[in-house]
Design a protein around this motif. Structure first.
Motif, short mmCIF file in Angstrom:
data_model
loop_
_atom_site.label_atom_id
_atom_site.label_comp_id
_atom_site.label_asym_id
_atom_site.label_seq_id
_atom_site.Cartn_x
_atom_site.Cartn_y
_atom_site.Cartn_z
N SER A 157 0.85 -1.10 0.07
CA SER A 157 0.05 -0.03 0.17
C SER A 157 0.95 1.18 -0.04
O SER A 157 1.97 1.53 0.53
CB SER A 157 -0.80 -0.02 1.32
N ASP A 162 -4.32 4.15 1.86
CA ASP A 162 -4.61 2.95 1.15
C ASP A 162 -4.41 1.69 1.62
O ASP A 162 -5.17 1.01 0.92
CB ASP A 162 -3.25 3.33 -0.25
N THR A 166 -7.65 -0.58 1.14
CA THR A 166 -7.51 -1.99 0.53
C THR A 166 -8.23 -2.88 1.32
O THR A 166 -8.61 -4.09 0.92
CB THR A 166 -6.05 -2.23 0.36
#
Length: 275
Positions: A157, A162, A166
């Motif tokens: 990531s 992020d 995810t």
């Protein structure tokens, strides 16, 4: 009327005030609340900044903060371009520090690095962890062997946001990060409050943050003395910034709404008790 003293004469009479000792503190250029953060203008703030500022006032010195990319910060210390580094740990980058007389303060704060999962997945065990989202630059030591043997897939990531995205999209079964920072981001920085929780049944590591130096061991001694003499001040700062709130209590790993509910119930049952 008192006689006027020119500034140059006053400075010569009071050199300790006019020329305070100045040290450069290398800090991570990162958003790592509640421990610390650096904004777009390079302003350093948070728990660590206030703690170090209070020490500087107590010691009669000046600290200047130099934000540096985390991956470059140790090099700045070892090459002598900064006087102090925060945060640091005797357990970090041992190979790079070998033979270097790095001196560390006593602990300023505790942390846990571990795995956050969806609430319904907590406690199911490591056999349900097939894909682990990890922020670039982080090394999940407890999972290194499983990743190297391909029993666990590392999903890289860009950053914390992020990693959270995810994991929420189920592109990973869990996300590895500093638990306090991840929970803070979930609970206070976006609309994903309690969407992920710390799974303390999975392998995790505990550690402590320290101030370090190569060139000024006497300054570390002064900092340690400050911490020893001001325990209530340190505790109050941690409480105000919610540092260690989710890792050093009976509520470790619990969703924030449950923590708040339990505290409210206890306050009703014991009106004179602190929530």
């Amino acid at each position: 009327m008192k006689p006027y003293l020119p500034y140059c004469l006053l400075a010569s009479l009071l050199p300790g005030i006019a020329h305070a000792e100045t040290y450069v503190v290398g800090v991570e250029q990162a958003d790592f609340e509640p421990y610390f953060s650096v904004d777009a203008q390079g302003r350093y703030s948070g728990f660590a900044r206030e703690l170090l500022d209070r020490f500087a006032r107590d010691a009669g010195i000046e600290l200047r903060y130099q934000p540096v990319e985390p991956s470059h910060l140790l090099g700045e210390l070892l090459d002598g371009r900064i006087d102090l580094k925060y945060p640091d740990s005797p357990y970090w980058a041992k190979e790079l520090k070998a033979g270097k007389p790095v001196v560390y303060s006593t602990s300023t704060a505790d942390f846990i690095d571990g795995v956050l999962v969806a609430p319904l997945q907590r406690g199911k065990g490591i056999q349900h962890l097939k894909r682990l989202a990890v922020v670039g630059g982080w090394t999940p030591e407890q999972y290194r062997e499983a990743i190297d043997s391909q029993h666990l897939t590392r999903v890289d990531s860009r950053d914390l946001r992020d990693m959270i995205r995810t994991t929420l999209k189920k592109q990973a079964d869990g996300g590895y990060y500093n638990v306090e920072v991840a929970i803070h981001a979930l609970n206070y920085s976006n609309s994903s409050s309690n969407a992920l929780v710390f799974d303390s049944s999975l392998p995790y590591s505990r550690g402590t943050y320290h101030l370090s130096t190569l060139k000024h061991p006497q300054l570390i001694e002064r900092f340690d003395r400050f911490l020893k003499e001001h325990p209530e001040e340190l505790a109050a700062l941690k409480s105000r910034y919610r540092v260690e709130e989710n890792i050093n209590s009976e509520f470790v790993g619990m969703e924030q709404w449950k923590v708040d509910f339990i505290k409210r119930q206890r306050a009703k049952e014991q009106p004179n008790a602190q929530p």
